[in-house]
Scaffold this motif. Structure first.
Motif, short mmCIF file in Angstrom:
data_model
loop_
_atom_site.label_atom_id
_atom_site.label_comp_id
_atom_site.label_asym_id
_atom_site.label_seq_id
_atom_site.Cartn_x
_atom_site.Cartn_y
_atom_site.Cartn_z
N UNK A 16 -32.59 50.31 59.92
CA UNK A 16 -33.53 51.25 59.29
C UNK A 16 -34.88 50.58 59.05
N UNK A 17 -34.84 49.31 58.63
CA UNK A 17 -36.09 48.60 58.42
C UNK A 17 -36.89 48.47 59.71
N UNK A 66 -41.47 50.34 62.92
CA UNK A 66 -42.08 50.88 64.15
C UNK A 66 -42.74 52.22 63.87
N UNK A 67 -42.07 53.07 63.08
CA UNK A 67 -42.64 54.40 62.80
C UNK A 67 -43.93 54.28 61.99
N UNK A 68 -43.94 53.40 60.97
CA UNK A 68 -45.13 53.27 60.15
C UNK A 68 -46.27 52.60 60.91
N UNK A 69 -45.93 51.67 61.80
CA UNK A 69 -46.97 51.06 62.63
C UNK A 69 -47.58 52.11 63.56
N UNK A 70 -46.72 52.93 64.16
CA UNK A 70 -47.24 54.01 65.01
C UNK A 70 -48.07 54.99 64.20
N UNK A 71 -47.65 55.24 62.96
CA UNK A 71 -48.40 56.16 62.10
C UNK A 71 -49.78 55.59 61.78
N UNK A 85 -42.67 60.20 48.23
CA UNK A 85 -42.02 59.08 47.53
C UNK A 85 -41.10 58.32 48.47
N UNK A 86 -40.39 59.03 49.34
CA UNK A 86 -39.54 58.33 50.30
C UNK A 86 -40.38 57.45 51.22
N UNK A 87 -41.56 57.95 51.61
CA UNK A 87 -42.45 57.13 52.43
C UNK A 87 -42.90 55.89 51.69
N UNK A 88 -43.18 56.01 50.37
CA UNK A 88 -43.55 54.84 49.59
C UNK A 88 -42.40 53.83 49.55
N UNK A 89 -41.18 54.31 49.40
CA UNK A 89 -40.03 53.40 49.36
C UNK A 89 -39.87 52.68 50.70
N UNK A 90 -40.04 53.38 51.79
CA UNK A 90 -39.92 52.75 53.10
C UNK A 90 -40.99 51.68 53.28
#
Length: 315
Positions: free
Chosen positions: A108-109, A114-119, A280-285
């Motif tokens: 998951x990490x 990868x998802x946040x880098x792409x974002x 909030x889930x995005x902040x936790x990730x």
């Protein structure tokens, strides 16, 4: 020895003792059953039930802890692993569960990174296009409107001036959106300057009164950790401005023994019984990416408080 064999051998031992007492001892079963014979049989049955109950209670206790861990585990809120206790298959099961959690959290990490880098890359691209394409186009429109207004009759000139103001307001809004998508202050001036600009902007576009506090001797954070702190602050402040109905907001960035703590507190209506949303889930990730700890809950005097602790040495 596995739980099955322990229960099986215990039952076999109790039944064997009962059979030997019947075969070799003075005890017999009459027809009709005598009182003493009934008491002996009842005592043997009670002993077998008690022995089974004790063994099952002790043997299945680790399974109860494992079941509780299965129902409460949240990959966005890593906690302590269940202790590897028990015998035979139970210890193996708990160890396998812990290994599965480690693997799931690692996967998951990686996927979240990868998802946040792409974002972030997509935000940077959109911000660049807004600045270079839309911004330049609106600037050219403003210049053309000015040129036309200078040569237009008075009634038309006034209308063109109004169009100019509307276009200028749209250009400022586009620039503001571009800055939110790509925090240039963070890259050029550092985290504290970026947070000051963020709070100044939000107080200028809302009724919030913002108080800021920054320790003067903050330790160095990595580029990715600074981006996480900024994005968490941005999401928390945006949520406060949009949903909390707050009048005051406090942002503090302070030094701790092993890192930096960001605290954002408001006097709004609070979270209540609402479930955590995507923000909030995005902040936790994001917090998990740099090994930070995020706590979102009620403030000491009501409202909502967001605390992010980033350890020193984060990327």
């Amino acid at each position: 020895m596995s739980l099955f064999w322990r229960i099986f051998l215990l039952n076999a031992a109790v039944l064997l003792v009962a059979m030997l007492l019947l075969l070799l001892g003075p005890v017999t079963v009459s027809t009709p059953v005598l009182f003493t014979e009934a008491m002996i049989m009842i005592g043997g049955l009670a002993a077998m039930l008690v022995a089974n109950a004790v063994l099952l209670r002790v043997g299945l206790a680790p399974l109860k802890r494992l079941t509780r861990a299965m129902t409460t585990t949240d990959l966005l809120r890593p906690g302590p692993r269940p202790a590897v206790t028990g015998h035979g298959g139970i210890a193996d099961l708990i160890e396998t569960f812990n290994s599965m959690l480690d693997r799931l959290e690692a996967e998951r990490g990686d996927s979240a990174a990868r998802a946040l880098t792409a974002q972030e890359d997509e935000r940077r691209r959109v911000a660049q296009e807004l600045h270079d394409e839309v911004g330049q186009t609106l600037t050219a429109v403003l210049l053309e409107l000015k040129r036309v207004a200078d040569h237009a009759p008075a009634p038309v000139r006034d209308e063109l001036r109004q169009v100019q103001e509307t276009t200028r307001g749209s250009l400022d809004e586009i620039r503001r959106i571009a800055r939110r998508l790509r925090p240039g202050d963070l890259e050029q001036l550092g985290l504290i300057s970026a947070l000051k600009a963020l709070t100044t902007e939000i107080s200028g576009h809302s009724d919030l009164t913002v108080r800021r506090r920054f320790d003067p001797d903050l330790p160095e954070l990595g580029e990715e950790a600074e981006l996480v702190v900024y994005r968490v602050a941005q999401e928390a402040i945006t949520n406060t401005a949009r949903h909390a109905g707050a009048r005051n907001l406090e942002l503090a960035l302070t030094r701790t023994d092993d890192g930096v703590r960001l605290r954002i507190r408001d006097d709004g209506r609070g979270l209540g019984a609402a479930t955590e949303g995507a923000g909030i889930r995005g902040m936790r990730e994001r917090a998990l990416l740099v090994g930070a700890e995020l706590v979102v809950g009620p403030g000491p005097e009501g409202g909502t408080e967001v605390r992010l602790h980033v350890p020193t040495g984060s990327r």
